[in-house]
Design a protein around this motif. Sequence first.
Motif, short mmCIF file in Angstrom:
data_model
loop_
_atom_site.label_atom_id
_atom_site.label_comp_id
_atom_site.label_asym_id
_atom_site.label_seq_id
_atom_site.Cartn_x
_atom_site.Cartn_y
_atom_site.Cartn_z
N GLN A 2 6.31 19.68 -59.87
CA GLN A 2 7.59 20.23 -59.37
C GLN A 2 6.77 21.53 -60.20
N ASN A 30 3.04 33.05 -51.01
CA ASN A 30 2.85 33.22 -49.57
C ASN A 30 4.75 33.74 -49.55
N ASN A 31 5.12 32.83 -49.73
CA ASN A 31 6.64 33.56 -49.47
C ASN A 31 7.70 32.14 -50.89
N GLN A 33 11.96 30.51 -50.93
CA GLN A 33 12.90 30.30 -50.30
C GLN A 33 13.35 29.52 -51.21
N LEU A 48 14.82 33.51 -46.94
CA LEU A 48 13.26 33.43 -47.16
C LEU A 48 13.16 34.54 -47.76
N ARG A 50 9.56 36.82 -48.47
CA ARG A 50 7.42 37.02 -48.64
C ARG A 50 7.28 37.98 -49.79
N ARG A 92 5.78 28.26 -51.27
CA ARG A 92 5.41 28.06 -49.84
C ARG A 92 3.64 29.00 -50.11
N THR A 96 -1.85 26.22 -47.86
CA THR A 96 -1.18 25.18 -47.22
C THR A 96 0.44 25.82 -46.80
N ASP A 97 1.24 24.28 -46.28
CA ASP A 97 2.07 24.30 -45.53
C ASP A 97 3.01 24.18 -46.09
N LYS A 98 3.15 23.40 -47.33
CA LYS A 98 4.02 22.66 -47.92
C LYS A 98 4.57 23.71 -48.84
N LEU A 99 5.87 23.37 -49.73
CA LEU A 99 6.97 23.19 -50.09
C LEU A 99 6.88 22.75 -51.84
N PHE A 101 8.95 22.72 -54.63
CA PHE A 101 10.86 22.83 -55.45
C PHE A 101 10.43 22.84 -56.58
N GLY A 102 11.40 23.75 -57.12
CA GLY A 102 12.12 23.44 -58.67
C GLY A 102 12.81 22.53 -58.93
N TYR B 33 8.28 17.37 -42.20
CA TYR B 33 7.43 16.56 -43.47
C TYR B 33 8.30 15.98 -44.62
N TYR B 35 9.83 14.16 -48.38
CA TYR B 35 9.89 14.41 -49.94
C TYR B 35 10.52 13.50 -49.90
N PRO B 43 13.45 18.55 -54.84
CA PRO B 43 12.45 17.04 -53.34
C PRO B 43 10.73 17.28 -54.64
N PHE B 45 7.15 16.73 -52.57
CA PHE B 45 6.20 16.93 -51.07
C PHE B 45 5.50 15.23 -51.19
N TYR B 48 2.80 15.42 -45.16
CA TYR B 48 3.03 16.73 -43.73
C TYR B 48 2.12 16.21 -42.95
#
Lengths: 111, 116
Positions: A2, A30-31, A33, A48, A50, A92, A96-99, A101-102, B33, B35, B43, B45, B48
């Motif tokens: 994480q 990139n952003n 959320q 979200l 940016r 993000r 990559t497109d994965k998120l 999370f905290g 995706y 998770y 969550p 990852f 994907y």
Amino acid sequence: SQQGEEDPQALSIQEGENATMNCSYKTSINNLQWYRQNSGRGLVHLILIRSNEREKHSGRLRVTLDTSKKSSSLLITASRAADTASYFCATRSYNTDKLIFGTGTRLQVFP
Amino acid sequence: GAGVSQTPSNKVTEKGKYVELRCDPISGHTALYWYRQSLGQGPEFLIYFQGTGAADDSGLPNDRFFAVRPEGSVSTLKIQRTERGDSAVYLCASTSIGKAGLYEQYFGPGTRLTVT
């Protein structure tokens, strides 16, 4: 692993008060959320922002982003008992497109 | 469908068994995706898909975990020789690509896996 660290881990307030949660992250993004989760199950997207934005509003939500400090905050104004939930930031990156999370903040709003 | 659906909602299995978890994404969403969320954590990852192919499987913890999406819609997460440490809520999400390639992910309710 994480990336995000959130504080506080838990927050208890009375209805009508404002709730502020903070998120710090490690790499360029990139952003960023924010998501809400009730009862440890499905997450709901809230807002979200940016990387080139500094502040964003949606209803009672206000999000700020400081990329120089790699941090973000979520403010919920005039909280309600129904806002009781866990809140997570997620980032993000560009490649990559994965998120990522905290660790989340558990918010309890008492009526 | 109206949202992301996951089946089963709960799964209890014995250590060493094989399990399959299913995800039905929102119709038309090309990205899917997986998770995993342990108690009290955010969550994490796993993998994907963009269409039928796994675009990034860097989060799969080991070779006991495998996921497929053969027709670019439904996906199945497969766990072989389950271990007690696999117990968690497994979340699926699908993506709507908005302007400028920004992504908000729509999550399903999750499958709670308990390995005894």
